[in-house]
Enzyme design. Structure first.
Site: not given
Ligand code: GDP
Length: 453
Positions: A37, A65
């Site tokens: 995440d 993701h």
């Molecule tokens: P992944 O599985 O590594 O792709 O991560 P997830 O999607 O499960 O969780 C990452 C969370 O952080 C999601 O809610 C994204 O929309 C959010 N996100 C990613 N980059 C940023 C950022 O720079 N700022 C904010 N506020 N949210 C972010």
């Protein structure tokens, strides 16, 4: 490798070839350095406009993701995060746990929401998740009352157990009905004994599974190919491949917090195996790192915030809609940045650089604690201990100045020098603690909310 990789990057995120004399294509791994995440999907969506392939090399539909772009907000589980660019070939490699119906449902969801049909290639060597894997997952988790390992009950652990016990069903075998029938019968033999004798549950019928798989085969047919050949030819032709990790270092079965780990390796080193490309093709390893800590599921979490109110503030502030699992909706545990775990995660990934995400989230804190050591057996260490020593580890914190800017303000910044000085110092501190340059700073969930340094 680090400096060469840095030279190869232009300041707008274009994934150019590392040297003009090089004819071979290259691969770039984008992997998690923490508990998962971290925002890998967002980073890939921000980078994929100049790549030829995005490849999932491990895991299944058990994690998600989250991606925010001009088409909307999406939680992808199995589809690679390059699906929003029609020119990108999105590959599910042999290392993936393929839930065919989940994949097709996700594909249809994209089309229904107006995303142009993505190019999709599914390895004929990938194996399929079977109904007994999913049932075994549920029954096993019920059976370990008091010491559940946080399974998402998608059948992932029984799937990989069966794969390595040579009882798996490869996609290619779906096209040979006789062999398929034989292999399904073999795959069911032990699960059916467990269902009837141990779990006292109904057994499954092999023929029903075969008929269902034949139906799935027809829907999957247009996408099935030998992706190993496809990627090897791509490398010969000078193409760029993004390898998309699922979860993060601390969920790796060998190097993570076992047994609160996943069942396939989450490391860039495994990407070559799970995708089917030579190790030397990987020229950059981008470790995606969150500016604080979050984890979903059970297991020790040394830098977790113990105070429920303080934790809830960060949880609600975090990510794009709070820190809640993209697949499960479960509230994630949260903590401040854990330099001990993250430095380890970055090193085990062999990261050449860090993409730091969610920097905008921390603007509400006047002072920001960072976990810079663990106290284990009365001694403070900055090295991440083996997982069995984590239960009694205590965090050691250092505090830095916060920048106290709202999320919106931070999300509009596109140049590092325009960030508040305390935010710049925070990024530099993470760089120093992890020993790897931060080349990208994500300041919001959207595709363009990113600073390339
Ligand atoms: P992944 O599985 O590594 O792709 O991560 P997830 O999607 O499960 O969780 C990452 C969370 O952080 C999601 O809610 C994204 O929309 C959010 N996100 C990613 N980059 C940023 C950022 O720079 N700022 C904010 N506020 N949210 C972010």
């Amino acid at each position: 490798m680090g400096s060469r990789a840095a030279e190869s990057r232009t300041n707008d995120g274009v994934l150019s070839a590392s040297s003009s004399s090089e004819k071979q294509g290259k691969a770039i791994a984008v992997v998690g350095a923490q508990w998962g995440d971290e925002g890998k999907g967002k980073i890939i969506d921000s980078l994929a406009h100049t790549t030829d392939f995005v490849v999932r090399f491990q895991g299944g539909a058990n994690a998600g993701h989250t991606i925010n772009n001009s088409y909307g907000r999406f939680a992808l589980h199995l589809l690679p995060s390059g699906v929003f660019y029609p020119k990108v070939i999105n590959v599910l490699g042999p290392g993936v746990a393929l839930n065919v119906r989940a994949l097709l449902k996700e594909h249809q969801m994209l089309l229904d929401r107006g995303v142009p049909a993505p190019q999709l290639a599914v390895s004929d060597k990938a194996q399929v998740v079977l109904p007994h894997h999913i049932l075994l997952d549920a029954y096993q988790e019920e059976g370990v009352a008091g010491r559940a390992f946080g399974s998402t009950k998608q059948g992932i652990s029984p799937f990989y157990s069966a794969k390595y016990a040579k009882k798996g069903i490869r996609v290619g075998v779906l096209f040979d009905e006789k062999l398929l029938r034989e292999e399904v019968e073999q795959s069911l033999h032990i699960p059916n004994i467990l269902f009837s004798e141990v779990y006292k549950k109904p057994t499954l019928d092999a023929e029903e599974i075969v008929q269902d798989l034949l139906e799935q085969r027809e829907m999957l047919r247009p996408f099935v190919t030998d992706t190993t050949q496809l990627l090897l030819s791509g490398i010969d032709d000078g193409k760029t491949i993004l390898l998309e990790g699922q979860l993060g270092t601390l969920r790796d079965p060998d190097h993570g917090i076992y047994p609160y780990s996943t069942s396939s390796s989450t490391l860039a080193g495994f990407a070559t195996v799970g995708a089917g490309i030579p190790p030397r093709a990987i020229q950059r390893v981008i470790a995606v790192v969150k500016a604080y800590s979050s984890k979903v599921g059970d297991g020790p979490f040394v830098a977790g915030i113990a105070d429920p109110e303080e934790a809830q503030k960060l949880r609600l502030m975090g990510g794009d809609k709070g820190e809640f699992g993209a697949t499960t909706g479960r509230p994630r545990d949260v903590g401040y940045f854990d330099a001990v775990a993250t430095r380890y995660g970055v090193r085990v990934q062999g990261a050449t650089e860090i993409a730091l995400t969610n920097l905008d989230v921390l603007g509400y804190l006047p002072q920001i604690p960072l976990c810079v050591g663990y106290k284990v057996d009365g001694k403070v260490t900055s090295e991440f201990p083996s997982a069995h020593l984590l239960y009694d580890a205590e965090p050691v914190f250092e505090t830095v100045e916060g920048w106290q800017s709202g999320k919106e303000e931070m999300q509009s910044i596109r140049e590092f020098s325009k960030l508040p000085p305390q935010a710049q110092a925070y990024v530099e501190k993470i760089e120093e603690l992890c020993g790897v340059p931060v080349t990208m700073v994500s300041v919001g969930p959207g595709r363009d909310d990113i600073i390339f340094r």
